[in-house]
Design a protein around this motif. Structure first.
Motif, PDB file in Angstrom:
ATOM      1  N   GLY A  20       0.187   8.143  12.000  1.00 46.93           N
ATOM      2  CA  GLY A  20       1.372   8.319  11.188  1.00 46.93           C
ATOM      3  C   GLY A  20       2.624   8.439  12.039  1.00 46.93           C
ATOM      4  N   VAL A  72      -6.776   9.287   8.651  1.00 50.34           N
ATOM      5  CA  VAL A  72      -5.957   9.759   7.533  1.00 50.34           C
ATOM      6  C   VAL A  72      -6.820  10.508   6.517  1.00 50.34           C
ATOM      7  CG1 VAL A  72      -4.576   9.036   5.540  1.00 50.34           C
ATOM      8  CG2 VAL A  72      -4.147   8.028   7.794  1.00 50.34           C
ATOM      9  N   LYS A 115       1.709   4.835   0.999  1.00 55.37           N
ATOM     10  CA  LYS A 115       1.361   5.670   2.145  1.00 55.37           C
ATOM     11  C   LYS A 115       1.632   7.141   1.831  1.00 55.37           C
ATOM     12  CE  LYS A 115       2.148   2.032   5.546  1.00 55.37           C
ATOM     13  NZ  LYS A 115       2.838   1.642   6.804  1.00 55.37           N
ATOM     14  N   PRO A 116       0.653   8.018   2.097  1.00 50.18           N
ATOM     15  CA  PRO A 116       0.841   9.447   1.846  1.00 50.18           C
ATOM     16  C   PRO A 116       1.974  10.014   2.697  1.00 50.18           C
ATOM     17  CG  PRO A 116      -1.475   8.940   2.209  1.00 50.18           C
ATOM     18  CD  PRO A 116      -0.696   7.725   2.617  1.00 50.18           C
ATOM     19  N   GLU A 166       4.854  10.278   7.506  1.00 52.67           N
ATOM     20  CA  GLU A 166       4.243   9.223   6.702  1.00 52.67           C
ATOM     21  C   GLU A 166       2.953   8.788   7.391  1.00 52.67           C
ATOM     22  OE1 GLU A 166       6.285   5.554   4.688  1.00 52.67           O
ATOM     23  OE2 GLU A 166       5.616   4.922   6.690  1.00 52.67           O
ATOM     24  N   LEU A 167       1.846   8.798   6.651  1.00 55.35           N
ATOM     25  CA  LEU A 167       0.548   8.442   7.209  1.00 55.35           C
ATOM     26  C   LEU A 167       0.228   6.965   6.949  1.00 55.35           C
ATOM     27  CD1 LEU A 167      -1.474  11.595   6.086  1.00 55.35           C
ATOM     28  CD2 LEU A 167       0.143  11.332   7.988  1.00 55.35           C
ATOM     29  N   ASP A 168      -0.654   6.401   7.776  1.00 59.40           N
ATOM     30  CA  ASP A 168      -0.987   4.978   7.668  1.00 59.40           C
ATOM     31  C   ASP A 168      -2.481   4.788   7.401  1.00 59.40           C
ATOM     32  OD1 ASP A 168      -1.342   2.215   7.965  1.00 59.40           O
ATOM     33  OD2 ASP A 168       0.315   2.072   9.390  1.00 59.40           O
ATOM     34  N   PRO A 169      -2.896   4.830   6.122  1.00 60.24           N
ATOM     35  CA  PRO A 169      -4.310   4.677   5.795  1.00 60.24           C
ATOM     36  C   PRO A 169      -4.847   3.270   6.003  1.00 60.24           C
ATOM     37  CG  PRO A 169      -3.004   4.758   3.800  1.00 60.24           C
ATOM     38  CD  PRO A 169      -2.069   5.070   4.930  1.00 60.24           C
ATOM     39  N   ASP A 170      -3.971   2.286   6.115  1.00 60.65           N
ATOM     40  CA  ASP A 170      -4.426   0.915   6.354  1.00 60.65           C
ATOM     41  C   ASP A 170      -4.946   0.742   7.777  1.00 60.65           C
ATOM     42  OD1 ASP A 170      -3.890   0.008   3.811  1.00 60.65           O
ATOM     43  OD2 ASP A 170      -1.875  -0.701   4.300  1.00 60.65           O
ATOM     44  N   PRO A 173      -7.703   4.477   8.641  1.00 62.59           N
ATOM     45  CA  PRO A 173      -8.288   4.998   7.405  1.00 62.59           C
ATOM     46  C   PRO A 173      -9.114   6.268   7.561  1.00 62.59           C
ATOM     47  CG  PRO A 173      -9.441   3.016   8.137  1.00 62.59           C
ATOM     48  CD  PRO A 173      -8.182   3.110   8.946  1.00 62.59           C
ATOM     49  N   THR A 233       0.835  -1.198   0.000  1.00 62.49           N
ATOM     50  CA  THR A 233       0.000   0.000   0.000  1.00 62.49           C
ATOM     51  C   THR A 233       0.867   1.245   0.000  1.00 62.49           C
ATOM     52  OG1 THR A 233      -1.722  -1.133   1.242  1.00 62.49           O
ATOM     53  CG2 THR A 233      -1.774   1.266   1.272  1.00 62.49           C
TER      54      THR A 233
END
Length: 217
Positions: free
Chosen positions: A184, A83, A58-59, A73-77, A80, A56
């Motif tokens: 993040g 983020v 990561k933004p 660093e963001l964690d959309p997993d 969600p 995945t």
């Protein structure tokens, strides 16, 4: 095959602490935010087969302050909704010209509502559900949402942990056990974060740890 990337500039908001925990409050300070969303290329599979799946993407958010650059660093997993909410604020430039209005050495630095004019900027977003039960911890460098005493009240304010703050982690789904949702981590510029933590602070109104020299995004 080719991949395209993009970047945007943003604006922000702030919080205050209740009983030693990060809480929410609104005021004005300045901060320019640059957000770069990394994009990935996914090679196609063989003809007639399924496309290959990769990790995945990561933004990455680049937070430019008058003390230096901080990349997160963001964690959309694992977070969600948090983020998604954060990036909506970034894209709308909500964090531009906001201050790090709460600086607590040995604890954390916080922003997300106070502008450089010392006026509060109120988030237009509805409060989001607390995702602190995602397994991410409030360790040094972790980025988490600030909130009020209501576990599900976070909107725009966030903080960066200076140390491992285990007391802020999720323990159970109760008012006292929900903790603070990490979404993040700092991947570059932790030296800038540490530098911000050394600035002299003062009490001013409801702000108990306001930097004497503004730290602006």
């Amino acid at each position: 095959m080719s991949c395209d990337g993009w970047s945007i500039t943003v604006r922000g908001r702030t919080n205050q602490e209740i009983e030693g925990r990060p809480m929410k409050a609104l005021t004005a300070v300045s901060i320019p935010l640059l957000m770069g969303l990394a994009t990935g290329c996914q090679p196609a599979g063989e003809e007639g087969g399924e496309p290959e799946t990769g990790p995945t993407v990561k933004p990455i958010v680049a937070l430019e302050t008058n003390r230096g650059l901080i990349r997160m660093e963001l964690d959309p997993d694992l977070a969600p909704e948090t983020v998604k909410n954060f990036l909506l604020h970034v894209r709308s430039k909500f964090y531009d010209d906001l201050l790090f209005y709460r600086v607590r050495a040995g604890f954390m630095i916080q922003t997300g509502q106070l502008m450089s004019s010392m006026q509060k900027r109120t988030s237009p977003a509805w409060p989001i559900a607390n995702e602190a039960d995602n397994g991410l911890k409030n360790i040094r460098g972790a980025v988490a949402m600030a909130r009020t005493g209501d576990p599900h009240s976070a909107t725009s304010e966030f903080f960066i942990n200076l140390v491992d703050n285990t007391k802020l982690d999720f323990t159970e789904k109760t008012a006292l056990g929900w903790g603070y949702a990490v979404f993040g981590k700092v991947i570059e510029g932790m030296d800038v974060v540490d530098d911000i933590a050394t600035v002299p602070v003062r009490r001013q109104g409801s702000y108990e740890a306001l930097p004497e020299d503004p730290i602006v995004i």
